[in-house]
Scaffold this motif. Structure first.
Motif, mmCIF file in Angstrom:
data_model
loop_
_atom_site.group_PDB
_atom_site.id
_atom_site.type_symbol
_atom_site.label_atom_id
_atom_site.label_comp_id
_atom_site.label_asym_id
_atom_site.label_seq_id
_atom_site.Cartn_x
_atom_site.Cartn_y
_atom_site.Cartn_z
ATOM 1 N N GLU A 67 39.547 36.622 35.885
ATOM 2 C CA GLU A 67 38.120 36.762 35.583
ATOM 3 C C GLU A 67 37.474 37.687 36.606
ATOM 4 O O GLU A 67 37.618 37.509 37.816
ATOM 5 C CB GLU A 67 37.432 35.398 35.602
ATOM 6 C CG GLU A 67 35.951 35.491 35.283
ATOM 7 C CD GLU A 67 35.439 34.303 34.479
ATOM 8 O OE1 GLU A 67 34.221 34.215 34.276
ATOM 9 O OE2 GLU A 67 36.258 33.476 34.042
ATOM 10 N N VAL A 69 33.821 39.133 37.778
ATOM 11 C CA VAL A 69 32.418 38.747 37.641
ATOM 12 C C VAL A 69 31.500 39.713 38.381
ATOM 13 O O VAL A 69 31.660 39.939 39.582
ATOM 14 C CB VAL A 69 32.192 37.316 38.179
ATOM 15 C CG1 VAL A 69 30.820 36.806 37.759
ATOM 16 C CG2 VAL A 69 33.279 36.365 37.692
ATOM 17 N N HIS A 71 27.149 41.003 38.782
ATOM 18 C CA HIS A 71 25.780 40.603 38.456
ATOM 19 C C HIS A 71 25.154 41.597 37.484
ATOM 20 O O HIS A 71 24.157 41.301 36.840
ATOM 21 C CB HIS A 71 24.920 40.465 39.721
ATOM 22 C CG HIS A 71 24.430 41.769 40.291
ATOM 23 N ND1 HIS A 71 25.219 42.571 41.096
ATOM 24 C CD2 HIS A 71 23.249 42.410 40.162
ATOM 25 C CE1 HIS A 71 24.529 43.646 41.439
ATOM 26 N NE2 HIS A 71 23.338 43.580 40.887
ATOM 27 N N THR A 99 32.669 39.010 33.108
ATOM 28 C CA THR A 99 31.521 38.117 33.044
ATOM 29 C C THR A 99 30.368 38.735 33.826
ATOM 30 O O THR A 99 30.564 39.244 34.934
ATOM 31 C CB THR A 99 31.850 36.729 33.638
ATOM 32 O OG1 THR A 99 32.942 36.164 32.930
ATOM 33 C CG2 THR A 99 30.649 35.802 33.551
ATOM 34 N N GLU A 100 29.173 38.683 33.263
ATOM 35 C CA GLU A 100 27.955 39.134 33.936
ATOM 36 C C GLU A 100 27.118 37.896 34.229
ATOM 37 O O GLU A 100 26.766 37.140 33.322
ATOM 38 C CB GLU A 100 27.185 40.118 33.058
ATOM 39 C CG GLU A 100 26.015 40.783 33.750
ATOM 40 C CD GLU A 100 25.367 41.853 32.874
ATOM 41 O OE1 GLU A 100 24.910 42.873 33.418
ATOM 42 O OE2 GLU A 100 25.322 41.661 31.648
ATOM 43 N N SER A 101 26.800 37.686 35.512
ATOM 44 C CA SER A 101 26.127 36.437 35.859
ATOM 45 C C SER A 101 25.413 36.548 37.201
ATOM 46 O O SER A 101 25.907 37.190 38.127
ATOM 47 C CB SER A 101 27.145 35.285 35.919
ATOM 48 O OG SER A 101 26.549 34.079 36.334
ATOM 49 N N GLY A 102 24.253 35.939 37.316
ATOM 50 C CA GLY A 102 23.569 35.770 38.586
ATOM 51 C C GLY A 102 22.945 37.014 39.171
ATOM 52 O O GLY A 102 22.566 37.955 38.472
ATOM 53 N N PRO A 107 26.868 34.223 41.713
ATOM 54 C CA PRO A 107 26.767 34.014 40.260
ATOM 55 C C PRO A 107 25.785 32.894 39.949
ATOM 56 O O PRO A 107 25.435 32.092 40.822
ATOM 57 C CB PRO A 107 28.202 33.637 39.859
ATOM 58 C CG PRO A 107 28.832 33.108 41.104
ATOM 59 C CD PRO A 107 28.198 33.851 42.237
ATOM 60 N N ASP A 110 25.324 28.026 36.346
ATOM 61 C CA ASP A 110 26.109 27.539 35.205
ATOM 62 C C ASP A 110 27.428 28.290 35.022
ATOM 63 O O ASP A 110 28.206 27.978 34.134
ATOM 64 C CB ASP A 110 25.286 27.630 33.916
ATOM 65 C CG ASP A 110 24.862 29.060 33.582
ATOM 66 O OD1 ASP A 110 25.132 29.972 34.383
ATOM 67 O OD2 ASP A 110 24.241 29.252 32.523
ATOM 68 N N TRP A 111 27.691 29.287 35.882
ATOM 69 C CA TRP A 111 28.926 30.063 35.735
ATOM 70 C C TRP A 111 30.160 29.210 35.934
ATOM 71 O O TRP A 111 31.146 29.349 35.216
ATOM 72 C CB TRP A 111 28.926 31.227 36.731
ATOM 73 C CG TRP A 111 30.263 31.886 36.857
ATOM 74 C CD1 TRP A 111 30.855 32.738 35.964
ATOM 75 C CD2 TRP A 111 31.208 31.712 37.925
ATOM 76 N NE1 TRP A 111 32.099 33.120 36.425
ATOM 77 C CE2 TRP A 111 32.341 32.502 37.623
ATOM 78 C CE3 TRP A 111 31.200 30.979 39.105
ATOM 79 C CZ2 TRP A 111 33.450 32.572 38.460
ATOM 80 C CZ3 TRP A 111 32.304 31.041 39.946
ATOM 81 C CH2 TRP A 111 33.417 31.833 39.616
ATOM 82 N N VAL A 115 33.913 29.073 33.854
ATOM 83 C CA VAL A 115 35.173 29.543 34.416
ATOM 84 C C VAL A 115 36.201 28.410 34.472
ATOM 85 O O VAL A 115 37.407 28.635 34.260
ATOM 86 C CB VAL A 115 34.962 30.167 35.822
ATOM 87 C CG1 VAL A 115 34.757 29.123 36.893
ATOM 88 C CG2 VAL A 115 36.160 31.049 36.198
#
Length: 343
Positions: A67, A69, A71, A99-102, A107, A110-111, A115
């Motif tokens: 994975e 990740v 932002h 994954t795009e998050s935070g 992140p 809720d990431w 995962v």
């Protein structure tokens, strides 16, 4: 009393018994389900970590996942890192999940649930670090992680891969000084990012080594995007005593500087020299072709996966790796029109 070998062989049934919960509850914790109380989750995770629990291998035919990740995924900078991670993942018959998050620092909360459900063999993150609780959850499930180009200064136990940002800042500024520039502006990145501050420190060091007192009025903190480069360059170029050169902390910001020069009626490099940072594909196709600092983004992605695989295999591995940067001279820099170059 159990020896180390017994500790490694603990079963989920034993974890459930020690935690005083059902086997299904332990399974829910392992799979990142949220219908478990925080107290119970913490108790189970501490037992899994204490006994170095390791998952069994994946089912036959199930592809291992790595994975990656971010932002944000809207820049050519991100694409170079993705290619590096993909290159090495493919060599090890693994697939990459993006994954795009935070934010750039961590992140979103809720990431971790997602995962844990995806069960990757490891995680590569382009952030500063991870909250302790998240590190514990990943550790309890034997999911190693590596930070790439950390925004902050990661803890000693956090595996990370970066590049020599200070040296890159020195090389870019020294090149402009050697051409004869004395009023050199800088548009670095965000003030709360380690790489931005390191490039700024390199800029200041190069000026000091040349006997030039750094002028704080020539320093701007940008956002690594074209718009930020344009906005700050317009401010610098419209000042009464404008700089004759600008060092932009990213190639995207350098494109903004080129546009600001055009709007102000300045020619590059005749009236203004511009140096970028990263050496992404657009740098060689801009007009003029951009002098820039090469940051080995693909190699950083590849090294992150290599580190991840060593961690997963339990092999000895450095936890902090810094790759070299280098100056690439193209057509956007020249001696200042009104000054004699100092050699």
């Amino acid at each position: 009393m159990r020896d180390d070998e017994d500790m490694r062989r603990i079963t989920l049934a034993e974890v459930a018994e020690k935690a005083g919960v059902s086997l299904s509850t332990v399974s829910k914790v392992l799979n990142g389900r949220q219908d478990v109380s925080q107290v119970t989750r913490g108790k189970v995770e501490r037992l899994l970590e204490a006994h170095s629990y390791r998952r069994t291998t994946r089912a036959a035919g199930e592809a291992p996942l790595i994975e990656l990740v971010f932002h944000e995924l809207d820049s050519v900078w991100s694409m170079e890192l993705i290619r590096g991670v993909e290159n090495l993942a493919k060599a090890h018959q693994a697939s990459v999940v993006l994954t795009e998050s935070g934010t750039r620092h961590a992140p979103a909360a809720d990431w971790i649930e997602g995962v844990l459900q995806r069960r990757p063999i490891g995680v590569v993150l382009v952030f500063s670090s991870l909250p302790d609780a998240v590190k514990q959850q990943l550790g309890a499930r034997s999911i190693p992680f590596v930070i790439v180009d950390p925004a902050g200064d990661p803890e000693p136990d956090v595996p990370s891969v970066g590049s020599a940002n200070w040296s890159g800042g020195v090389a870019a500024t020294r090149h402009l000084v050697d051409l004869g520039h004395r009023r050199i502006g800088i548009i670095t990145g965000p003030e709360d990012m380690l790489c931005s501050l390191a490039r700024l420190d390199g800029y200041r060091s190069a000026l000091n080594m040349a006997g030039i007192v750094p002028d704080t009025s020539l320093v701007r903190f940008g956002d690594f995007h074209v718009e930020g480069g344009l906005r700050h360059a317009m401010d610098l170029l419209q000042s009464p005593d404008r700089p004759t050169a600008i060092f932009a902390g990213s190639d995207l910001q350098a494109l903004g500087v080129l546009e600001a020069a055009r709007v102000c009626g300045l020619r590059v490099p005749e009236d203004l020299s511009v140096v970028g940072y990263d050496d992404v594909m657009i740098a060689r196709w801009s007009s003029p072709a951009l002098t820039t600092v090469h940051q080995p983004l693909r190699a950083m992605g590849e090294e992150a996966v290599q580190m991840l695989l060593r961690l997963r295999a339990g092999e000895p591995s450095v936890t902090r790796l810094e790759l070299a940067t280098s100056l690439v001279v193209r057509n956007s820099t020249a001696p200042p029109a009104t000054e004699t170059a100092v050699r």
